[in-house]
Design a protein around this motif. Structure first.
Motif, PDB file in Angstrom:
ATOM      1  N   ARG A   4       0.831  -1.209   0.000  1.00 47.10           N
ATOM      2  CA  ARG A   4       0.000   0.000   0.000  1.00 47.10           C
ATOM      3  C   ARG A   4       0.861   1.252   0.000  1.00 47.10           C
ATOM      4  O   ARG A   4       0.602   2.198  -0.736  1.00 47.10           O
ATOM      5  N   ARG A   5       1.902   1.264   0.792  1.00 52.52           N
ATOM      6  CA  ARG A   5       2.788   2.435   0.839  1.00 52.52           C
ATOM      7  C   ARG A   5       3.484   2.627  -0.501  1.00 52.52           C
ATOM      8  O   ARG A   5       3.619   3.749  -0.982  1.00 52.52           O
ATOM      9  N   ALA A   7       2.317   1.737  -3.418  1.00 50.56           N
ATOM     10  CA  ALA A   7       1.301   2.248  -4.342  1.00 50.56           C
ATOM     11  C   ALA A   7       1.025   3.723  -4.088  1.00 50.56           C
ATOM     12  O   ALA A   7       0.886   4.512  -5.031  1.00 50.56           O
ATOM     13  N   LYS A   8       0.956   4.131  -2.818  1.00 45.61           N
ATOM     14  CA  LYS A   8       0.728   5.549  -2.505  1.00 45.61           C
ATOM     15  C   LYS A   8       1.875   6.412  -3.023  1.00 45.61           C
ATOM     16  O   LYS A   8       1.644   7.491  -3.568  1.00 45.61           O
ATOM     17  N   ASN A   9       3.100   5.934  -2.862  1.00 43.25           N
ATOM     18  CA  ASN A   9       4.250   6.670  -3.382  1.00 43.25           C
ATOM     19  C   ASN A   9       4.190   6.762  -4.904  1.00 43.25           C
ATOM     20  O   ASN A   9       4.485   7.815  -5.487  1.00 43.25           O
ATOM     21  N   VAL A  11       1.500   6.688  -6.754  1.00 47.70           N
ATOM     22  CA  VAL A  11       0.425   7.622  -7.093  1.00 47.70           C
ATOM     23  C   VAL A  11       0.952   9.055  -7.036  1.00 47.70           C
ATOM     24  O   VAL A  11       0.699   9.860  -7.935  1.00 47.70           O
ATOM     25  N   GLY A  12       1.712   9.371  -6.004  1.00 42.04           N
ATOM     26  CA  GLY A  12       2.286  10.708  -5.890  1.00 42.04           C
ATOM     27  C   GLY A  12       3.235  11.031  -7.030  1.00 42.04           C
ATOM     28  O   GLY A  12       3.184  12.121  -7.615  1.00 42.04           O
ATOM     29  N   ARG A  31      -5.773   6.017  -7.637  1.00 43.64           N
ATOM     30  CA  ARG A  31      -6.063   5.362  -6.356  1.00 43.64           C
ATOM     31  C   ARG A  31      -5.036   4.282  -6.075  1.00 43.64           C
ATOM     32  O   ARG A  31      -4.746   3.444  -6.931  1.00 43.64           O
ATOM     33  N   ALA A  32      -4.494   4.309  -4.874  1.00 37.00           N
ATOM     34  CA  ALA A  32      -3.559   3.272  -4.420  1.00 37.00           C
ATOM     35  C   ALA A  32      -4.352   2.114  -3.844  1.00 37.00           C
ATOM     36  O   ALA A  32      -5.354   2.306  -3.160  1.00 37.00           O
ATOM     37  N   ASP A  33      -3.891   0.917  -4.125  1.00 38.75           N
ATOM     38  CA  ASP A  33      -4.579  -0.282  -3.648  1.00 38.75           C
ATOM     39  C   ASP A  33      -3.535  -1.375  -3.436  1.00 38.75           C
ATOM     40  O   ASP A  33      -2.349  -1.178  -3.681  1.00 38.75           O
ATOM     41  N   GLY A  40       1.726  -3.523  -4.307  1.00 42.73           N
ATOM     42  CA  GLY A  40       1.028  -2.280  -4.574  1.00 42.73           C
ATOM     43  C   GLY A  40       0.444  -2.246  -5.975  1.00 42.73           C
ATOM     44  O   GLY A  40       1.046  -2.727  -6.924  1.00 42.73           O
ATOM     45  N   VAL A  42      -1.810   0.500  -8.630  1.00 41.37           N
ATOM     46  CA  VAL A  42      -2.316   1.850  -8.860  1.00 41.37           C
ATOM     47  C   VAL A  42      -3.429   1.772  -9.892  1.00 41.37           C
ATOM     48  O   VAL A  42      -3.250   1.218 -10.972  1.00 41.37           O
TER      49      VAL A  42
END
Length: 69
Positions: A4-5, A7-9, A11-12, A31-33, A40, A42
């Protein structure tokens, strides 16, 4: 790094790159998933018009990279 982290990175990073390319990220859904295996993932969704703009950008970039090599 957790999926998840990661994927969030991602996404950014993608949002920053799209903004730099002149694409309004307010009309893009990012969206991160996490996938079934914990990796991860995206999700990216945008209008057909934005897809065409992104396709043109990818083609131009690919052509420039081919000429540079």
């Amino acid at each position: 790094m957790s999926g998840r982290r990661d994927a969030k990175n991602a996404v950014g990073e993608l949002a920053e790159a799209l903004t730099a390319a002149g694409i309004d990220v307010n009309i893009v859904r990012l969206r991160a998933d996490v996938g079934p295996d914990g990796s991860g993932v995206v999700h990216l969704a945008f209008s057909a018009s934005t897809a065409r703009d992104l396709a043109l950008l990818a083609r131009v970039t690919a052509a420039r990279l081919r000429r540079a090599s």
